[in-house]
Design a protein around this motif. Structure first.
Motif, PDB file in Angstrom:
ATOM      1  N   ASP A  83       0.815  -1.217   0.000  1.00 20.47           N
ATOM      2  CA  ASP A  83       0.000   0.000   0.000  1.00 20.47           C
ATOM      3  C   ASP A  83       0.849   1.269   0.000  1.00 20.47           C
ATOM      4  O   ASP A  83       0.431   2.298   0.535  1.00 20.47           O
ATOM      5  N   GLY A  84       2.046   1.203  -0.556  1.00 20.62           N
ATOM      6  CA  GLY A  84       2.905   2.380  -0.641  1.00 20.62           C
ATOM      7  C   GLY A  84       3.496   2.814   0.689  1.00 20.62           C
ATOM      8  O   GLY A  84       4.097   3.868   0.795  1.00 20.62           O
ATOM      9  N   LYS A  85       3.333   2.023   1.722  1.00 18.34           N
ATOM     10  CA  LYS A  85       3.794   2.375   3.062  1.00 18.34           C
ATOM     11  C   LYS A  85       5.265   1.996   3.236  1.00 18.34           C
ATOM     12  O   LYS A  85       5.650   0.874   2.950  1.00 18.34           O
ATOM     13  N   THR A  86       6.066   2.930   3.694  1.00 21.90           N
ATOM     14  CA  THR A  86       7.449   2.621   4.028  1.00 21.90           C
ATOM     15  C   THR A  86       7.561   2.516   5.542  1.00 21.90           C
ATOM     16  O   THR A  86       6.770   3.116   6.277  1.00 21.90           O
ATOM     17  N   VAL A  87       8.528   1.770   5.980  1.00 18.82           N
ATOM     18  CA  VAL A  87       8.666   1.533   7.410  1.00 18.82           C
ATOM     19  C   VAL A  87      10.151   1.487   7.764  1.00 18.82           C
ATOM     20  O   VAL A  87      10.967   0.990   6.998  1.00 18.82           O
ATOM     21  N   SER A  88      10.477   2.000   8.931  1.00 19.55           N
ATOM     22  CA  SER A  88      11.866   1.998   9.390  1.00 19.55           C
ATOM     23  C   SER A  88      12.137   0.742  10.203  1.00 19.55           C
ATOM     24  O   SER A  88      11.212   0.152  10.783  1.00 19.55           O
ATOM     25  N   PRO A  89      13.401   0.334  10.274  1.00 16.44           N
ATOM     26  CA  PRO A  89      13.738  -0.803  11.138  1.00 16.44           C
ATOM     27  C   PRO A  89      13.315  -0.567  12.591  1.00 16.44           C
ATOM     28  O   PRO A  89      12.870  -1.487  13.269  1.00 16.44           O
ATOM     29  N   GLU A  90      13.408   0.680  13.058  1.00 11.24           N
ATOM     30  CA  GLU A  90      13.024   0.988  14.438  1.00 11.24           C
ATOM     31  C   GLU A  90      11.534   0.770  14.675  1.00 11.24           C
ATOM     32  O   GLU A  90      11.136   0.302  15.740  1.00 11.24           O
ATOM     33  N   SER A  91      10.696   1.093  13.689  1.00 11.78           N
ATOM     34  CA  SER A  91       9.256   0.871  13.882  1.00 11.78           C
ATOM     35  C   SER A  91       8.941  -0.626  13.882  1.00 11.78           C
ATOM     36  O   SER A  91       8.045  -1.073  14.602  1.00 11.78           O
ATOM     37  N   ILE A  92       9.686  -1.395  13.106  1.00 10.03           N
ATOM     38  CA  ILE A  92       9.522  -2.850  13.126  1.00 10.03           C
ATOM     39  C   ILE A  92       9.943  -3.391  14.492  1.00 10.03           C
ATOM     40  O   ILE A  92       9.242  -4.205  15.098  1.00 10.03           O
ATOM     41  N   LEU A  93      11.082  -2.916  15.001  1.00  9.64           N
ATOM     42  CA  LEU A  93      11.561  -3.367  16.311  1.00  9.64           C
ATOM     43  C   LEU A  93      10.588  -2.977  17.418  1.00  9.64           C
ATOM     44  O   LEU A  93      10.326  -3.773  18.330  1.00  9.64           O
ATOM     45  N   SER A  94      10.060  -1.792  17.342  1.00  9.70           N
ATOM     46  CA  SER A  94       9.117  -1.319  18.353  1.00  9.70           C
ATOM     47  C   SER A  94       7.886  -2.213  18.409  1.00  9.70           C
ATOM     48  O   SER A  94       7.434  -2.612  19.497  1.00  9.70           O
ATOM     49  N   GLU A  95       7.338  -2.549  17.258  1.00  4.09           N
ATOM     50  CA  GLU A  95       6.157  -3.406  17.229  1.00  4.09           C
ATOM     51  C   GLU A  95       6.516  -4.840  17.640  1.00  4.09           C
ATOM     52  O   GLU A  95       5.741  -5.508  18.326  1.00  4.09           O
ATOM     53  N   ALA A  96       7.698  -5.315  17.246  1.00  9.37           N
ATOM     54  CA  ALA A  96       8.142  -6.654  17.648  1.00  9.37           C
ATOM     55  C   ALA A  96       8.245  -6.741  19.168  1.00  9.37           C
ATOM     56  O   ALA A  96       7.847  -7.744  19.768  1.00  9.37           O
ATOM     57  N   LEU A  97       8.744  -5.685  19.791  1.00  9.96           N
ATOM     58  CA  LEU A  97       8.857  -5.676  21.251  1.00  9.96           C
ATOM     59  C   LEU A  97       7.470  -5.679  21.900  1.00  9.96           C
ATOM     60  O   LEU A  97       7.264  -6.366  22.904  1.00  9.96           O
ATOM     61  N   ARG A  98       6.528  -4.960  21.321  1.00  7.70           N
ATOM     62  CA  ARG A  98       5.159  -4.978  21.853  1.00  7.70           C
ATOM     63  C   ARG A  98       4.576  -6.393  21.802  1.00  7.70           C
ATOM     64  O   ARG A  98       3.950  -6.845  22.761  1.00  7.70           O
ATOM     65  N   ILE A  99       4.769  -7.072  20.679  1.00  6.68           N
ATOM     66  CA  ILE A  99       4.253  -8.438  20.546  1.00  6.68           C
ATOM     67  C   ILE A  99       4.937  -9.355  21.547  1.00  6.68           C
ATOM     68  O   ILE A  99       4.282 -10.139  22.244  1.00  6.68           O
ATOM     69  N   LEU A 100       6.261  -9.273  21.629  1.00 11.09           N
ATOM     70  CA  LEU A 100       7.019 -10.128  22.536  1.00 11.09           C
ATOM     71  C   LEU A 100       6.596  -9.895  23.982  1.00 11.09           C
ATOM     72  O   LEU A 100       6.365 -10.845  24.730  1.00 11.09           O
ATOM     73  N   ASP A 101       6.470  -8.624  24.380  1.00  9.14           N
ATOM     74  CA  ASP A 101       6.066  -8.306  25.758  1.00  9.14           C
ATOM     75  C   ASP A 101       4.664  -8.793  26.069  1.00  9.14           C
ATOM     76  O   ASP A 101       4.401  -9.308  27.160  1.00  9.14           O
ATOM     77  N   ALA A 102       3.750  -8.638  25.132  1.00  3.41           N
ATOM     78  CA  ALA A 102       2.342  -8.963  25.393  1.00  3.41           C
ATOM     79  C   ALA A 102       2.024 -10.443  25.211  1.00  3.41           C
ATOM     80  O   ALA A 102       1.235 -11.007  25.968  1.00  3.41           O
TER      81      ALA A 102
END
Length: 160
Positions: free
Chosen positions: A12-31
């Motif tokens: 969908d034309g969305k770009t993402v930074s490695p930091e935003s991927i890491l941030s969401e990965a940490l949320r999943i891991l924590d929860a």
């Protein structure tokens, strides 16, 4: 006509930074824990193609290693104070991260191949501070293991 960069276009034309991927990965891991941290689940949460994650982190182990390095990057001994105070400060900073993110610590325990570079740096700093206190290299190493194990146990118990 503009040239398109190499690789897959963003979903969908969305770009993402490695930091935003890491941030969401940490949320999943924590929860939800390590079992729920999959590339597909992460991609859905971030709103990207799973291949984008592989582009940044190679594989799941690379993601977890990068996540651990990202979380532990600011764990350091205070610059001022005697060796005892600096040692205590370093251990308390590490303890605080383990309490905040116990699932990350447990992920590293079950996947030793993801042992982060910052954990190696923290270990080396502990050995160095213990040496400053006059311990031999062998005793510094032994006490480093004892202190790290104690810190893990105390932090994981509090987190539980």
């Amino acid at each position: 006509m503009t040239a398109r960069g190499r690789g897959r276009p963003p979903l969908d034309g969305k770009t993402v930074s490695p930091e935003s991927i890491l941030s969401e990965a940490l949320r999943i891991l924590d929860a939800d824990g390590l079992d729920r941290l999959t590339m597909r689940a992460l991609a859905i949460r971030v709103g990207i193609n799973p291949m984008t994650i592989y582009h940044h982190f190679k594989d799941r182990d690379g993601l977890i290693r990068s996540l651990a390095d990202w979380v532990y990057a600011d764990v350091a001994a205070p610059e001022k104070g005697d060796a005892h105070a600096r040692l205590r400060g370093l251990l308390m900073a590490y303890y605080a991260k383990v309490v905040l993110h116990p699932a990350l610590t447990l992920a590293i325990f079950v996947r030793p191949s993801v042992f982060p570079d910052h954990a190696k740096r923290i270990t080396e700093d502990l050995i160095s501070l213990l040496s400053e206190l006059g311990l031999s290299s062998q005793r510094s190493l032994r006490w480093t293991h004892i202190l790290v194990d104690y810190t893990h146990g105390a932090a994981l118990a509090v987190a539980a």
